[in-house]
Design an enzyme around this catalytic site. Structure first.
Site, PDB file in Angstrom:
ATOM      1  N   GLY A  10      -2.729   1.519  -1.827  1.00 33.52           N
ATOM      2  CA  GLY A  10      -4.054   1.412  -1.012  1.00 33.52           C
ATOM      3  C   GLY A  10      -5.109   2.125  -1.835  1.00 33.52           C
ATOM      4  O   GLY A  10      -6.148   2.195  -1.302  1.00 33.52           O
ATOM      5  N   ALA A  11      -4.666   2.187  -3.130  1.00 35.79           N
ATOM      6  CA  ALA A  11      -5.988   3.488  -3.633  1.00 35.79           C
ATOM      7  C   ALA A  11      -7.204   2.096  -4.233  1.00 35.79           C
ATOM      8  O   ALA A  11      -8.320   3.197  -4.916  1.00 35.79           O
ATOM      9  CB  ALA A  11      -5.487   3.815  -4.648  1.00 35.79           C
ATOM     10  N   GLY A  14     -12.261   2.077   0.127  1.00 36.17           N
ATOM     11  CA  GLY A  14     -11.913   2.883   0.909  1.00 36.17           C
ATOM     12  C   GLY A  14     -11.839   4.241   0.924  1.00 36.17           C
ATOM     13  O   GLY A  14     -11.624   4.990   0.269  1.00 36.17           O
ATOM     14  N   ILE A  15     -10.981   4.309   2.336  1.00 36.34           N
ATOM     15  CA  ILE A  15     -10.242   5.741   2.483  1.00 36.34           C
ATOM     16  C   ILE A  15      -8.960   5.907   1.227  1.00 36.34           C
ATOM     17  O   ILE A  15      -9.385   7.359   0.166  1.00 36.34           O
ATOM     18  CB  ILE A  15      -9.539   5.739   3.806  1.00 36.34           C
ATOM     19  CG1 ILE A  15     -10.516   5.757   4.761  1.00 36.34           C
ATOM     20  CG2 ILE A  15      -8.729   7.128   3.757  1.00 36.34           C
ATOM     21  CD1 ILE A  15     -10.182   5.485   6.134  1.00 36.34           C
ATOM     22  N   GLY A  16      -8.488   5.195   0.765  1.00 32.40           N
ATOM     23  CA  GLY A  16      -7.665   4.697  -0.450  1.00 32.40           C
ATOM     24  C   GLY A  16      -8.094   5.884  -1.426  1.00 32.40           C
ATOM     25  O   GLY A  16      -7.637   6.518  -2.553  1.00 32.40           O
ATOM     26  N   SER A 139      -4.092   5.842  13.630  1.00 32.82           N
ATOM     27  CA  SER A 139      -5.618   5.793  13.858  1.00 32.82           C
ATOM     28  C   SER A 139      -5.164   6.009  15.487  1.00 32.82           C
ATOM     29  O   SER A 139      -4.098   5.593  15.558  1.00 32.82           O
ATOM     30  CB  SER A 139      -5.556   4.642  13.473  1.00 32.82           C
ATOM     31  OG  SER A 139      -7.207   3.782  13.969  1.00 32.82           O
ATOM     32  N   TYR A 164      -2.801  -5.341  14.915  1.00 34.73           N
ATOM     33  CA  TYR A 164      -3.157  -3.150  14.071  1.00 34.73           C
ATOM     34  C   TYR A 164      -2.588  -2.422  15.626  1.00 34.73           C
ATOM     35  O   TYR A 164      -2.445  -1.004  14.823  1.00 34.73           O
ATOM     36  CB  TYR A 164      -4.668  -2.864  14.311  1.00 34.73           C
ATOM     37  CG  TYR A 164      -5.289  -2.188  13.630  1.00 34.73           C
ATOM     38  CD1 TYR A 164      -5.201  -2.116  11.911  1.00 34.73           C
ATOM     39  CD2 TYR A 164      -5.683  -1.103  13.914  1.00 34.73           C
ATOM     40  CE1 TYR A 164      -5.859  -1.332  11.126  1.00 34.73           C
ATOM     41  CE2 TYR A 164      -6.121  -0.865  13.298  1.00 34.73           C
ATOM     42  CZ  TYR A 164      -5.795  -0.371  12.029  1.00 34.73           C
ATOM     43  OH  TYR A 164      -6.609   1.190  11.104  1.00 34.73           O
TER      44      TYR A 164
HETATM   45  N1  LIG Z   1     -11.760   1.781   8.597  1.00 34.32           N
HETATM   46  C1  LIG Z   1     -11.263   2.697   9.453  1.00 34.32           C
HETATM   47  O1  LIG Z   1     -12.441   3.241  10.414  1.00 34.32           O
HETATM   48  C2  LIG Z   1     -10.055   3.275   9.268  1.00 34.32           C
HETATM   49  C3  LIG Z   1      -9.666   3.567  11.762  1.00 34.32           C
HETATM   50  C4  LIG Z   1      -8.636   4.485  11.501  1.00 34.32           C
HETATM   51  C5  LIG Z   1      -7.350   4.031  10.024  1.00 34.32           C
HETATM   52  N2  LIG Z   1      -7.432   3.826   9.264  1.00 34.32           N
HETATM   53  C6  LIG Z   1      -6.379   3.062   8.432  1.00 34.32           C
HETATM   54  O2  LIG Z   1      -6.645   3.677   6.963  1.00 34.32           O
HETATM   55  C7  LIG Z   1      -6.254   3.199   5.972  1.00 34.32           C
HETATM   56  C8  LIG Z   1      -7.647   2.992   5.061  1.00 34.32           C
HETATM   57  O3  LIG Z   1      -7.850   1.901   6.025  1.00 34.32           O
HETATM   58  P1  LIG Z   1      -9.223   1.347   4.966  1.00 34.32           P
HETATM   59  O4  LIG Z   1     -10.598   1.124   6.282  1.00 34.32           O
HETATM   60  O5  LIG Z   1     -10.303   2.445   3.852  1.00 34.32           O
HETATM   61  O6  LIG Z   1      -9.706   0.375   4.141  1.00 34.32           O
HETATM   62  P2  LIG Z   1      -9.414  -0.835   3.116  1.00 34.32           P
HETATM   63  O7  LIG Z   1     -11.227  -0.210   2.513  1.00 34.32           O
HETATM   64  O8  LIG Z   1      -9.750  -2.435   3.554  1.00 34.32           O
HETATM   65  O9  LIG Z   1      -8.793  -0.457   2.206  1.00 34.32           O
HETATM   66  C9  LIG Z   1      -7.943  -1.201   1.653  1.00 34.32           C
HETATM   67  C10 LIG Z   1      -6.625  -0.900   0.758  1.00 34.32           C
HETATM   68  O10 LIG Z   1      -5.727  -1.368   1.335  1.00 34.32           O
HETATM   69  C11 LIG Z   1      -5.575  -2.425   0.343  1.00 34.32           C
HETATM   70  N3  LIG Z   1      -4.127  -3.047   0.712  1.00 34.32           N
HETATM   71  C12 LIG Z   1      -5.087  -4.221   1.977  1.00 34.32           C
HETATM   72  N4  LIG Z   1      -3.643  -4.980   2.200  1.00 34.32           N
HETATM   73  C13 LIG Z   1      -2.352  -4.576   0.568  1.00 34.32           C
HETATM   74  C14 LIG Z   1      -1.165  -5.229   0.531  1.00 34.32           C
HETATM   75  N5  LIG Z   1      -0.994  -6.413   1.119  1.00 34.32           N
HETATM   76  N6  LIG Z   1      -0.653  -4.630  -0.322  1.00 34.32           N
HETATM   77  C15 LIG Z   1      -1.246  -3.817  -1.048  1.00 34.32           C
HETATM   78  N7  LIG Z   1      -2.466  -2.523  -1.050  1.00 34.32           N
HETATM   79  C16 LIG Z   1      -2.764  -3.784   0.825  1.00 34.32           C
HETATM   80  C17 LIG Z   1      -6.699  -2.167  -0.113  1.00 34.32           C
HETATM   81  O11 LIG Z   1      -6.559  -3.599  -1.569  1.00 34.32           O
HETATM   82  P3  LIG Z   1      -7.425  -4.285  -1.594  1.00 34.32           P
HETATM   83  O12 LIG Z   1      -8.919  -3.368  -2.272  1.00 34.32           O
HETATM   84  O13 LIG Z   1      -7.389  -5.279  -2.395  1.00 34.32           O
HETATM   85  O14 LIG Z   1      -8.296  -5.084  -0.762  1.00 34.32           O
HETATM   86  C18 LIG Z   1      -6.971  -1.189   0.122  1.00 34.32           C
HETATM   87  O15 LIG Z   1      -6.932  -1.021  -1.031  1.00 34.32           O
HETATM   88  C19 LIG Z   1      -5.191   1.793   6.588  1.00 34.32           C
HETATM   89  O16 LIG Z   1      -4.281   2.452   6.895  1.00 34.32           O
HETATM   90  C20 LIG Z   1      -6.094   1.074   7.365  1.00 34.32           C
HETATM   91  O17 LIG Z   1      -5.184   1.441   9.213  1.00 34.32           O
HETATM   92  C21 LIG Z   1      -8.973   2.678   9.124  1.00 34.32           C
END
Ligand SMILES: NC(=O)c1ccc[n+]([C@@H]2O[C@H](COP(=O)([O-])OP(=O)(O)OC[C@H]3O[C@@H](n4cnc5c(N)ncnc54)[C@H](OP(=O)(O)O)[C@@H]3O)[C@@H](O)[C@H]2O)c1
Length: 288
Positions: A10-11, A14-16, A139, A164
């Site tokens: 997930g790089a 966002g966070i990745g 989370s 989730y």
């Molecule tokens: N944001 C928050 O407040 C928060 C809070 C607690 C935990 N988290 C956790 O942090 C992690 C990153 O989330 P984020 O907030 O940074 O979200 P994000 O910006 O949507 O990034 C998610 C990443 O995962 C990828 N992804 C999603 N579905 C996928 C799939 N089927 N196959 C391959 N890659 C996939 C996305 O790809 P695309 O770029 O193609 O969409 C993106 O690179 C997650 O595990 C989330 O549960 C987030």
């Protein structure tokens, strides 16, 4: 981190993305994993411009599709017989019940089973590093639930929130159970709570109402920037201070207690067995 090999799922956003950027800045060889090759190439180009790091790679993997995960892991293992860091970060939030090509509910498949399967498949390379770090991005939403063993897919009573939260609890169970079972003491595994982070996670596979809810939540509650949200993952993946720390739940670069439900060892073992079955791991998690 020069000479170390780091894999970040997930790089592409966002966070990745910020985790991959920071590790590249520290000189690591970074393999970005994502489901969209154009976004992956763009992410690599941006990281290269910012860091001048030449050791950047991208592999396409759809984490909702086990055959895609297997292909990507095989390619990574062929390229890297030694892997120092794996950050399981790819995550999703889906409003409506959606089964994957493998017939598993998407959030459970991407947020939990993909972490489990990818770690298993990369384990032969991970165990070859001297100070291996595995980071599972979870989370605090896991505090809201327990596992629904009667229907882990939630097919009869689906809600995006429940699914989730359950998947993020599964991340903590996986982390603790891995720690109890691991055959190699030099392999560290930890779970991370990034905090509320201003990303687009709640806009991608959601109804307009849920998307609006996420927009309000991340703004009104002042979500951190993705770079801030990545700090604990980066700390656990790369800092000397984190060396030897394993089997813990982390928030703001410090360990803290996870939910009472997450300490249920019987449930963790049961989930482990079901996950092995759902991922077709006849050989067992640490074999391969
Ligand atoms: N944001 C928050 O407040 C928060 C809070 C607690 C935990 N988290 C956790 O942090 C992690 C990153 O989330 P984020 O907030 O940074 O979200 P994000 O910006 O949507 O990034 C998610 C990443 O995962 C990828 N992804 C999603 N579905 C996928 C799939 N089927 N196959 C391959 N890659 C996939 C996305 O790809 P695309 O770029 O193609 O969409 C993106 O690179 C997650 O595990 C989330 O549960 C987030």
């Amino acid at each position: 981190m020069t000479g170390k090999v780091c894999i970040v799922t997930g790089a592409t956003a966002g966070i990745g993305y910020e985790t991959a950027l920071a590790l590249a800045k520290k000189g690591a060889t970074v393999m970005l994993v994502g489901r969209n090759t154009d976004k992956g190439q763009m992410a690599m180009a941006r990281i290269h411009t910012a860091t001048r790091n030449e050791e950047l790679f991208f592999v396409n993997a759809d984490m909702s599709d086990q055959s895609s995960i297997r292909d990507a892991a095989l390619a990574i293992r062929e390229q890297f017989p030694v892997i120092d860091v794996l950050v399981n970060n790819a995550g999703t939030w889906v409003s409506q019940y959606t089964p994957t090509v493998d017939g598993i509910e998407t959030v459970f498949a991407v947020n939990h089973l993909a972490y489990f399967l990818f770690t298993h498949l990369l384990y032969p390379s991970l165990r070859n590093a001297p100070d291996t770090r595995i980071v599972n991005v979870s989370s605090d939403s896991h505090f809201q639930t327990d596992l629904h063993f009667e229907d882990l897919n939630l097919s009869k009573n689906y809600s995006g929130l429940r699914s989730y939260a359950q998947s993020k609890l599964a991340n903590v169970h996986f982390t603790y159970e891995f720690e109890r079972r691991k055959p190699d003491a030099h392999v560290a595994i930890n779970a991370v709570q990034p905090g509320l982070v201003y990303t687009d996670i709640g806009l991608k596979h959601t109804t307009w109402l849920h998307a609006l809810g996420w927009k309000l939540r991340r703004s009104i509650w002042r979500g951190m920037t993705p770079a801030e949200g990545a700090q604990t993952s980066i700390f656990l993946a790369s800092s000397d201070a984190a060396k030897g720390q394993s089997g813990l739940y982390w928030d703001r670069c410090k360990p803290k207690p996870s939910s009472p439900a997450s300490y249920n060892e019987e449930n963790a073992a049961r989930l482990w067995g079901i996950s092995e079955e759902l991922c077709g791991m006849k050989e067992g998690f640490f074999a391969g």
